[in-house]
Design a protein around this motif. Structure first.
Motif, PDB file in Angstrom:
ATOM      1  N   HIS A   1      -4.736   6.837  -0.609  1.00 11.29           N
ATOM      2  CA  HIS A   1      -3.846   7.045  -1.753  1.00 11.29           C
ATOM      3  C   HIS A   1      -2.405   6.900  -1.251  1.00 11.29           C
ATOM      4  O   HIS A   1      -2.109   7.278  -0.105  1.00 11.29           O
ATOM      5  N   PRO A   2      -1.484   6.357  -2.064  1.00 16.72           N
ATOM      6  CA  PRO A   2      -0.099   6.182  -1.602  1.00 16.72           C
ATOM      7  C   PRO A   2       0.569   7.464  -1.145  1.00 16.72           C
ATOM      8  O   PRO A   2       1.459   7.419  -0.281  1.00 16.72           O
ATOM      9  N   ASP A   3       0.155   8.617  -1.695  1.00 16.34           N
ATOM     10  CA  ASP A   3       0.786   9.886  -1.318  1.00 16.34           C
ATOM     11  C   ASP A   3      -0.034  10.682  -0.306  1.00 16.34           C
ATOM     12  O   ASP A   3       0.272  11.840  -0.036  1.00 16.34           O
TER      13      ASP A   3
ATOM     14  N   ASP B   1       0.836  -1.215   0.000  1.00 12.70           N
ATOM     15  CA  ASP B   1       0.000   0.000   0.000  1.00 12.70           C
ATOM     16  C   ASP B   1       0.867   1.259   0.000  1.00 12.70           C
ATOM     17  O   ASP B   1       0.583   2.224  -0.718  1.00 12.70           O
ATOM     18  N   ILE B   2       1.889   1.249   0.846  1.00 17.43           N
ATOM     19  CA  ILE B   2       2.743   2.436   0.963  1.00 17.43           C
ATOM     20  C   ILE B   2       3.535   2.659  -0.321  1.00 17.43           C
ATOM     21  O   ILE B   2       3.651   3.789  -0.801  1.00 17.43           O
TER      22      ILE B   2
ATOM     23  N   GLY C   1       2.783   1.769  -3.337  1.00 20.64           N
ATOM     24  CA  GLY C   1       1.876   2.254  -4.379  1.00 20.64           C
ATOM     25  C   GLY C   1       2.349   1.952  -5.777  1.00 20.64           C
ATOM     26  O   GLY C   1       2.123   2.749  -6.704  1.00 20.64           O
TER      27      GLY C   1
ATOM     28  N   ARG D   1       8.461   6.482  -1.401  1.00 16.33           N
ATOM     29  CA  ARG D   1       7.351   6.405  -0.438  1.00 16.33           C
ATOM     30  C   ARG D   1       7.704   5.492   0.733  1.00 16.33           C
ATOM     31  O   ARG D   1       7.396   5.792   1.887  1.00 16.33           O
TER      32      ARG D   1
ATOM     33  N   ALA E   1      -0.192   6.327   3.476  1.00 18.98           N
ATOM     34  CA  ALA E   1      -0.959   5.601   2.461  1.00 18.98           C
ATOM     35  C   ALA E   1      -2.390   5.343   2.909  1.00 18.98           C
ATOM     36  O   ALA E   1      -2.845   4.202   3.034  1.00 18.98           O
TER      37      ALA E   1
END
Length: 602
Positions: free
Chosen positions: A343-345, A223-224, A226, A244, A340
């Motif tokens: 969204h990853p960001d 998830d992180i 992405g 990320r 995350a």
């Protein structure tokens, strides 16, 4: 007599034992006829013989091995500059180094002579890399008729492969290369053929065997990161995924490895190799000012609270210890961050803070609880927005009052500095906007805006000198001063605004004996920094600030300024800062303020 003879004999034996080592010190001479100083310096830097001869423990075997390796090293320097007909001679006590068997090295080497003849430079008769991806940018010097520097061939090849990878051809490679040197014509033909390979898309993000022991759950790692599975392969997206993971703070190292071969469906799997950072961290800080006293701060951080790289940070601060700027201030805070989220960001944060400020013109106790989201738009641009409840208990010249507000804080930060603690170039801009709504009759509605801009520029040999400039501007619009929390108003004076002036000495006198903060602020600071040594830097600075009664700076208001000098001592954790400042104006030179801390003033 017998004892004296023994001493003399022992001394002679000691000298005989030392002399063989002294004999190993060889003289190395390098000559390059018709070569400028710059080229000769590059040859010396590349020579292993020169480096080895400077080592006291070097043996004759070491010197011979270094001399024999220098043929290839020096040829590399010639080829890099376009000299393909050069001649290299390396004589070890008069004998060509290449002809000496490695296992028959002399026991003593006294002199090594290195001669490098460049001869005529070569030019490109052919300079071609094909096929090229759209928008490929080759080195401008890589054209027929230009000096045939070897580095240009490598640069052109790497640039071409990188361009193909940018378009999704992750396995682009050199399929054939034909490089021919014509010594009679002093030309070089370089023809590089590329195989772009198929256009690929991202496959799965896999975990290396050793990474499966990470305390961060595999699903959260994915998830992180992405990684955009199913989308066209992109080196930039791959770098972003690694960034990320590093930015989460949960990992000490992150490496992303592309699969050797794509899958039959045209996807390319990526393997993440991560190493966990220590889960907990403890930190302390201290800052001293002659008027404001001592400020102590500390924090405790957990980097992976629930196994999903969640961060919990607890902060504590006490200030004004031994100072003359009111009483002691304190702050206790906690902040939870989950990367995350949606969204990853995008990250989620929750925070709570209890704070007490005993300032020259007011005392205030407050409690603030809230949360929101952070967003990373790029390496330089970040944002944050949220909602918070705030309770304030204030006592100032307007009397005692309690205020309750609902805040909607938002902040945008654009940071292009080369170093946050010791910037020498770049720009920094931060803008915060906080609309607020009063939750009772004594609390007003309005908005507070504040901007902080900084610019750094260095010049001189080795960027020895740095000019640093800062501008701050703020405004609170909407309610009357009495309906606004005291610390949301503006004061000037002290380390963060105008050094040399008393801490928060500039406010607004709205009536006889009634002094409060202003609703408008403008501040400017300039520093000239000069490096004295690698560790020490001298600084001269001047600051000025304005506080106005109304949101646009109209009505009552005043300016004040300060100037001074300082020193910086550079350490691994940042420069230690010592500044001495005085007010400008009638009290110039009469009052002196001392400031000590870590990091540049701005």
């Amino acid at each position: 007599m017998l004892k004296s003879s023994v001493r003399v004999a022992s001394l002679a034996a000691l000298c005989l034992w030392i002399l063989p080592d002294l004999a190993q010190a060889a003289e190395v001479r390098l000559t390059a006829p018709d070569a400028g100083d710059g080229f000769a310096d590059r040859l010396r830097s590349a020579s292993l013989t020169i480096t080895t001869a400077a080592q006291q423990e070097a043996t004759a075997q070491d010197l011979l091995a270094a001399a024999q390796s220098d043929y290839g090293r020096l040829i590399g320097v010639l080829y890099a500059e376009g000299f393909y007909g050069g001649v290299i001679r390396i004589l070890v006590d008069g004998q060509e180094a290449a002809s000496i068997p490695p296992l028959r090295a002399p026991s003593d080497i006294r002199q090594i002579d290195i001669t490098v003849e460049r001869n005529a430079p070569f030019v490109f008769s052919t300079a071609r890399v094909a096929p090229l991806a759209p928008k490929t940018k080759l080195p401008p010097e890589f054209v027929t008729g230009n000096r045939a520097k070897g580095d240009l061939i490598g640069d052109a090849t790497r640039s071409s492969i990188a361009a193909w990878r940018t378009t999704g051809h992750a396995k682009a490679l050199v399929s054939e290369q034909t490089i021919i040197a014509d010594h009679a014509a002093s030309t070089l033909s370089a023809d590089i053929q590329l195989d772009p390979g198929p256009r690929l898309h991202f496959g799965e993000l896999l975990l290396a065997e050793e990474s499966r022991e990470s305390r961060v759950r595999p699903d959260r790692i994915r998830d992180i990161a992405g990684l955009p599975t199913g989308r066209k392969f992109s080196p930039e997206e791959l770098d972003n995924a690694a960034t990320r993971l590093r930015r989460s703070g949960a990992f000490r190292s992150v490496v992303m490895i592309e699969a050797d071969r794509p899958n039959p469906d045209g996807s390319l799997d990526i393997t993440a190799r991560v190493t966990d950072a220590p889960p907990r961290r403890l930190g302390f800080g201290a800052e001293l000012a002659s008027l404001e006293g001592l400020t102590l701060s500390g924090f405790w951080l957990h980097r992976n609270l629930f196994g999903g790289a969640e961060r919990l940070r607890l902060d504590a601060m006490i200030g004004g210890i031994g100072g003359d700027s009111g009483g002691e201030d304190y702050r206790l805070g906690a902040r939870y961050d989950r990367p995350a989220t949606f969204h990853p960001d995008t990250g989620l944060f929750l925070e709570a803070r209890i704070e007490g400020n005993d300032e020259p013109d007011y005392t205030e106790s407050k409690v603030e609880v809230g949360g929101g989201f952070t967003r990373v738009f790029s390496d330089e641009l970040r944002g944050e927005a949220g909602i918070a409840y705030r309770y304030s208990d204030i006592d100032d010249d307007l009397g005692r009052r309690e205020l309750q507000h609902l805040l909607f804080p938002a902040r945008l930060t654009w940071d292009k500095r080369d170093d946050a603690l010791n910037a020498t170039s770049g720009l920094f801009l931060e803008v915060s906007l906080t609309p607020f709504i009063g939750l009772d009759q004594r609390s007003g509605d309005g908005a507070r805006i504040f901007a902080d801009a900084r610019h750094y520029r260095s010049f001189g040999a080795g960027d020895r000198y740095t000019l640093a400039g800062r501008a701050q501007i703020g405004s609170v619009a909407g309610p009357s001063i009495g309906e606004i929390p005291a610390d949301m108003l503006f004061y000037s004076g002290g380390a963060g605004t105008v050094r040399g002036q008393d801490y928060q000495s500039l406010g607004v006198d709205i009536a006889p004996g009634v002094r409060v903060g202003g609703r408008a602020f403008v501040g400017f600071s300039g520093e000239f920094r000069a490096s004295v040594t690698d560790k020490i830097q001298g600084v001269a600075f001047v600051d000025t600030g304005f506080v106005g009664q109304d949101a646009l700076g109209t009505g009552r208001g005043d300016w004040h300024s300060g100037a001074g000098i300082g020193a910086r001592y550079f350490t691994p954790v940042g420069p230690i800062r010592v500044d001495i400042a005085t007010p400008l104006g009638e009290r110039a030179g009469e009052d002196l303020e001392l400031y000590i801390g870590i990091g540049q003033a701005f």
